[in-house]
Scaffold this motif. Structure first.
Motif, PDB file in Angstrom:
ATOM      1  N   PHE A 175       0.815  -0.803   0.441  1.00  0.00           N
ATOM      2  CA  PHE A 175       0.152  -0.249  -0.106  1.00  0.00           C
ATOM      3  C   PHE A 175       0.518   1.294   0.265  1.00  0.00           C
ATOM      4  CE2 PHE A 175      -2.837   3.027   1.770  1.00  0.00           C
ATOM      5  CZ  PHE A 175      -3.526   3.225   1.195  1.00  0.00           C
ATOM      6  N   PRO A 176       0.640   2.207  -1.040  1.00  0.00           N
ATOM      7  CA  PRO A 176       1.724   3.409  -1.451  1.00  0.00           C
ATOM      8  C   PRO A 176       1.295   4.603   0.044  1.00  0.00           C
ATOM      9  CG  PRO A 176      -0.166   3.613  -2.771  1.00  0.00           C
ATOM     10  CD  PRO A 176      -0.332   2.233  -2.242  1.00  0.00           C
ATOM     11  N   LEU A 177       0.329   4.522   1.092  1.00  0.00           N
ATOM     12  CA  LEU A 177       0.031   4.717   1.353  1.00  0.00           C
ATOM     13  C   LEU A 177       0.350   4.934   3.356  1.00  0.00           C
ATOM     14  CD1 LEU A 177      -2.975   7.494  -0.366  1.00  0.00           C
ATOM     15  CD2 LEU A 177      -0.643   8.123  -0.332  1.00  0.00           C
ATOM     16  N   SER A 178      -0.053   5.554   3.604  1.00  0.00           N
ATOM     17  CA  SER A 178      -0.244   5.389   5.787  1.00  0.00           C
ATOM     18  C   SER A 178      -0.624   4.566   5.816  1.00  0.00           C
ATOM     19  CB  SER A 178      -0.195   6.456   5.630  1.00  0.00           C
ATOM     20  OG  SER A 178      -0.476   6.468   7.882  1.00  0.00           O
ATOM     21  N   ALA A 179      -0.445   4.006   6.489  1.00  0.00           N
ATOM     22  CA  ALA A 179      -1.222   2.325   6.326  1.00  0.00           C
ATOM     23  C   ALA A 179      -2.317   1.958   7.690  1.00  0.00           C
ATOM     24  CB  ALA A 179      -0.147   1.394   7.894  1.00  0.00           C
ATOM     25  N   ALA A 180      -2.522   3.267   8.560  1.00  0.00           N
ATOM     26  CA  ALA A 180      -4.092   4.241   9.279  1.00  0.00           C
ATOM     27  C   ALA A 180      -4.560   4.029   7.942  1.00  0.00           C
ATOM     28  CB  ALA A 180      -3.574   5.407   9.737  1.00  0.00           C
ATOM     29  N   LEU A 181      -4.829   4.933   7.116  1.00  0.00           N
ATOM     30  CA  LEU A 181      -5.392   5.057   6.110  1.00  0.00           C
ATOM     31  C   LEU A 181      -6.222   3.686   5.503  1.00  0.00           C
ATOM     32  CD1 LEU A 181      -3.509   7.443   3.617  1.00  0.00           C
ATOM     33  CD2 LEU A 181      -5.390   7.743   5.660  1.00  0.00           C
ATOM     34  N   ILE A 182      -5.516   2.455   6.216  1.00  0.00           N
ATOM     35  CA  ILE A 182      -6.373   1.086   5.711  1.00  0.00           C
ATOM     36  C   ILE A 182      -7.706   0.892   6.729  1.00  0.00           C
ATOM     37  CG2 ILE A 182      -6.042  -1.196   5.305  1.00  0.00           C
ATOM     38  CD1 ILE A 182      -2.922  -0.299   4.207  1.00  0.00           C
ATOM     39  N   ILE A 183      -7.303   1.319   7.718  1.00  0.00           N
ATOM     40  CA  ILE A 183      -7.972   0.677   8.893  1.00  0.00           C
ATOM     41  C   ILE A 183      -8.604   1.808   9.454  1.00  0.00           C
ATOM     42  CG2 ILE A 183      -6.761   1.542  11.070  1.00  0.00           C
ATOM     43  CD1 ILE A 183      -9.602  -1.784  10.087  1.00  0.00           C
ATOM     44  N   LEU A 184      -8.250   3.190   9.156  1.00  0.00           N
ATOM     45  CA  LEU A 184      -9.003   4.068   9.460  1.00  0.00           C
ATOM     46  C   LEU A 184     -11.089   4.395   9.074  1.00  0.00           C
ATOM     47  CD1 LEU A 184      -7.040   7.057  10.940  1.00  0.00           C
ATOM     48  CD2 LEU A 184      -8.205   5.740  12.480  1.00  0.00           C
ATOM     49  N   ILE A 185     -10.761   3.976   7.898  1.00  0.00           N
ATOM     50  CA  ILE A 185     -12.559   4.255   7.188  1.00  0.00           C
ATOM     51  C   ILE A 185     -13.693   3.229   8.243  1.00  0.00           C
ATOM     52  CG2 ILE A 185     -12.135   1.901   6.010  1.00  0.00           C
ATOM     53  CD1 ILE A 185     -14.287   5.589   5.133  1.00  0.00           C
ATOM     54  N   PHE A 186     -12.773   2.528   9.131  1.00  0.00           N
ATOM     55  CA  PHE A 186     -14.479   1.514  10.060  1.00  0.00           C
ATOM     56  C   PHE A 186     -14.706   2.509  10.750  1.00  0.00           C
ATOM     57  CE2 PHE A 186     -11.574  -1.772   6.978  1.00  0.00           C
ATOM     58  CZ  PHE A 186     -13.137  -1.641   6.220  1.00  0.00           C
ATOM     59  N   PRO A 187     -13.468   2.583  11.811  1.00  0.00           N
ATOM     60  CA  PRO A 187     -13.341   3.774  13.182  1.00  0.00           C
ATOM     61  C   PRO A 187     -14.338   4.460  13.073  1.00  0.00           C
ATOM     62  CG  PRO A 187     -11.757   3.368  13.422  1.00  0.00           C
ATOM     63  CD  PRO A 187     -12.219   2.125  11.674  1.00  0.00           C
ATOM     64  N   LEU A 188     -13.938   4.699  11.612  1.00  0.00           N
ATOM     65  CA  LEU A 188     -14.111   6.407  11.236  1.00  0.00           C
ATOM     66  C   LEU A 188     -15.043   6.382  10.432  1.00  0.00           C
ATOM     67  CD1 LEU A 188     -13.752   9.938  10.701  1.00  0.00           C
ATOM     68  CD2 LEU A 188     -12.735   9.514   8.499  1.00  0.00           C
ATOM     69  N   GLY A 189     -15.753   5.727  10.112  1.00  0.00           N
ATOM     70  CA  GLY A 189     -17.515   5.765   9.585  1.00  0.00           C
ATOM     71  C   GLY A 189     -18.602   5.379  10.490  1.00  0.00           C
ATOM     72  N   PHE A 190     -17.679   4.180  11.832  1.00  0.00           N
ATOM     73  CA  PHE A 190     -19.215   4.425  12.280  1.00  0.00           C
ATOM     74  C   PHE A 190     -19.292   5.224  13.714  1.00  0.00           C
ATOM     75  CE2 PHE A 190     -19.381   2.781  16.691  1.00  0.00           C
ATOM     76  CZ  PHE A 190     -20.207   2.572  16.737  1.00  0.00           C
ATOM     77  N   ARG A 191     -18.024   6.168  13.495  1.00  0.00           N
ATOM     78  CA  ARG A 191     -18.695   7.624  14.010  1.00  0.00           C
ATOM     79  C   ARG A 191     -19.144   8.380  13.288  1.00  0.00           C
ATOM     80  NH1 ARG A 191     -15.864   8.409  19.634  1.00  0.00           N
ATOM     81  NH2 ARG A 191     -14.669   6.926  19.800  1.00  0.00           N
ATOM     82  N   LEU A 192     -19.361   8.865  12.140  1.00  0.00           N
ATOM     83  CA  LEU A 192     -19.511   9.903  10.925  1.00  0.00           C
ATOM     84  C   LEU A 192     -21.086   9.322  11.003  1.00  0.00           C
ATOM     85  CD1 LEU A 192     -17.066  10.269   8.188  1.00  0.00           C
ATOM     86  CD2 LEU A 192     -17.841  11.855  10.243  1.00  0.00           C
ATOM     87  N   THR A 193     -21.488   8.230  11.218  1.00  0.00           N
ATOM     88  CA  THR A 193     -22.579   7.341  11.329  1.00  0.00           C
ATOM     89  C   THR A 193     -23.392   7.697  11.963  1.00  0.00           C
ATOM     90  OG1 THR A 193     -22.546   5.146  10.564  1.00  0.00           O
ATOM     91  CG2 THR A 193     -22.620   6.692   8.750  1.00  0.00           C
ATOM     92  N   CYS A 194     -22.966   7.754  13.401  1.00  0.00           N
ATOM     93  CA  CYS A 194     -23.480   7.475  14.639  1.00  0.00           C
ATOM     94  C   CYS A 194     -24.858   8.797  14.651  1.00  0.00           C
ATOM     95  CB  CYS A 194     -22.735   7.933  15.352  1.00  0.00           C
ATOM     96  SG  CYS A 194     -22.839   7.999  17.164  1.00  0.00           S
ATOM     97  N   TYR A 195     -25.550   8.519  15.066  1.00  0.00           N
ATOM     98  CA  TYR A 195     -27.408   9.021  15.272  1.00  0.00           C
ATOM     99  C   TYR A 195     -26.407  10.299  16.935  1.00  0.00           C
ATOM    100  CZ  TYR A 195     -29.595   4.894  14.242  1.00  0.00           C
ATOM    101  OH  TYR A 195     -30.098   4.195  13.194  1.00  0.00           O
ATOM    102  N   TYR A 196     -26.125  10.028  17.337  1.00  0.00           N
ATOM    103  CA  TYR A 196     -25.468  11.242  18.489  1.00  0.00           C
ATOM    104  C   TYR A 196     -24.478  11.832  17.782  1.00  0.00           C
ATOM    105  CZ  TYR A 196     -22.804  13.905  22.012  1.00  0.00           C
ATOM    106  OH  TYR A 196     -22.148  15.411  22.098  1.00  0.00           O
ATOM    107  N   TYR A 197     -23.751  11.632  16.351  1.00  0.00           N
ATOM    108  CA  TYR A 197     -22.749  12.577  15.882  1.00  0.00           C
ATOM    109  C   TYR A 197     -23.327  13.418  14.680  1.00  0.00           C
ATOM    110  CZ  TYR A 197     -18.482  10.818  17.896  1.00  0.00           C
ATOM    111  OH  TYR A 197     -17.609  10.770  19.459  1.00  0.00           O
ATOM    112  N   ARG A 198     -24.220  12.615  14.416  1.00  0.00           N
ATOM    113  CA  ARG A 198     -24.614  13.091  13.184  1.00  0.00           C
ATOM    114  C   ARG A 198     -25.453  14.338  14.265  1.00  0.00           C
ATOM    115  NH1 ARG A 198     -28.637   8.492  10.457  1.00  0.00           N
ATOM    116  NH2 ARG A 198     -27.283   7.352  10.965  1.00  0.00           N
ATOM    117  N   LYS A 199     -26.586  14.601  15.121  1.00  0.00           N
ATOM    118  CA  LYS A 199     -27.109  15.698  15.813  1.00  0.00           C
ATOM    119  C   LYS A 199     -26.302  16.593  16.176  1.00  0.00           C
ATOM    120  CE  LYS A 199     -27.512  15.781  20.033  1.00  0.00           C
ATOM    121  NZ  LYS A 199     -28.039  15.461  21.396  1.00  0.00           N
ATOM    122  N   ALA A 200     -24.735  16.113  16.577  1.00  0.00           N
ATOM    123  CA  ALA A 200     -23.435  17.174  17.084  1.00  0.00           C
ATOM    124  C   ALA A 200     -23.337  17.977  15.972  1.00  0.00           C
ATOM    125  CB  ALA A 200     -22.274  16.601  17.636  1.00  0.00           C
TER     126      ALA A 200
END
Length: 257
Positions: free
Chosen positions: A78-103
């Motif tokens: 993978f040519p970019l940072s290894a963090a970009l492989i896994i961060l999509i999952f916890p980030l997606g969870f938080r971005l679509t979270c009902y509480y975070y949506r309201k916030a």
């Protein structure tokens, strides 16, 4: 029947309290976290200080430094940072979270900025069109978040080892990682989707006593879901910053035993 559906009030709001404080603080905190997380995610360095692995890079599946990969490196090219492989999952969870949506709807889109305060948008389409329709995949991100929480729990167990791989080590980093994983689990298990998964679509709780007990426990956690969302957001950033400082040699990890 033919009367107006809404009160004809010309003022933006009749509230006299500091209603703007909550969205303003949310905007500042979220923005700061996004800037910090973006910098750390693309850095691709200083994310491992034996035996601590930053939660931003866990599990480390790309080209990782020695000792950071506990599950192999299937994305070694993978040519970019290894963090970009896994961060999509916890980030997606938080971005679509009902509480975070309201916030962030209130803080960034002013939709609306607060209760009983008019929003600047002329029309409202809800979450029925792209990109907001993607919010509906929150449950699937929850499944991924559970797996990530399991991996972070494994990392926390490994944090009780020393540099030689021997058990019995405990430093300040161990304590921080332990607190972080507890908050991550509280945030994940208090999720509205988790509550629906444990007790949703049941007509008779009496016929499903185990699921009823799980639903009851999750319901109690759910009342503080917003609190856990904030605390876990801070704890993730604090652990990552701590690992970064250790990896850069800013100071040594204080040892308890």
């Amino acid at each position: 029947m033919n009367g107006p559906t809404r009160a004809r009030i010309g003022a933006k709001t009749l509230r006299t309290d500091t209603w703007w404080l909550y969205p303003a603080v949310t905007f500042v905190v979220f923005s700061a976290f996004v800037v910090y997380a973006t910098w750390r995610a693309f850095a691709g360095a200083y994310y491992y200080a034996t035996p601590y692995l930053s939660p931003f890079y866990s599990p480390c599946l790309g080209d990782c430094v020695e000792g950071a990969s506990d599950f192999g490196q299937p994305f070694a090219g993978f040519p970019l940072s290894a963090a970009l492989i896994i961060l999509i999952f916890p980030l997606g969870f938080r971005l679509t979270c009902y509480y975070y949506r309201k916030a962030y709807y209130r803080a960034f889109w002013l939709s609306p900025p607060a209760c009983a305060v008019a929003e600047p948008h002329g029309r409202y389409t809800g979450e029925t069109r792209f990109p907001l329709i993607l919010q509906n995949i929150h449950r699937w991100f929850w499944y991924a978040a559970v797996l990530v929480a399991c991996v972070l729990s494994y990392d926390t167990v490994l944090a009780f080892r020393n540099e030689d791989g021997e058990w019995g080590h405990m430093g300040l980093g161990t304590v921080l990682m332990l607190a972080n994983v507890v908050l991550i689990w509280l945030y994940t298990l208090s999720c509205h989707s988790c509550r629906h998964i444990t007790g949703g679509r049941l007509r008779h709780f009496s016929k499903h006593p185990v699921r009823y007990r799980l639903w009851t426990a999750v319901s109690k956690l759910n009342t503080k879901h917003g609190v856990y969302a904030w605390y876990s957001l801070f704890s993730v950033a604090i652990v990552d910053l701590y690992v970064y400082l250790l990896a850069t040699g800013a100071f040594d990890d204080p040892r308890f035993f």
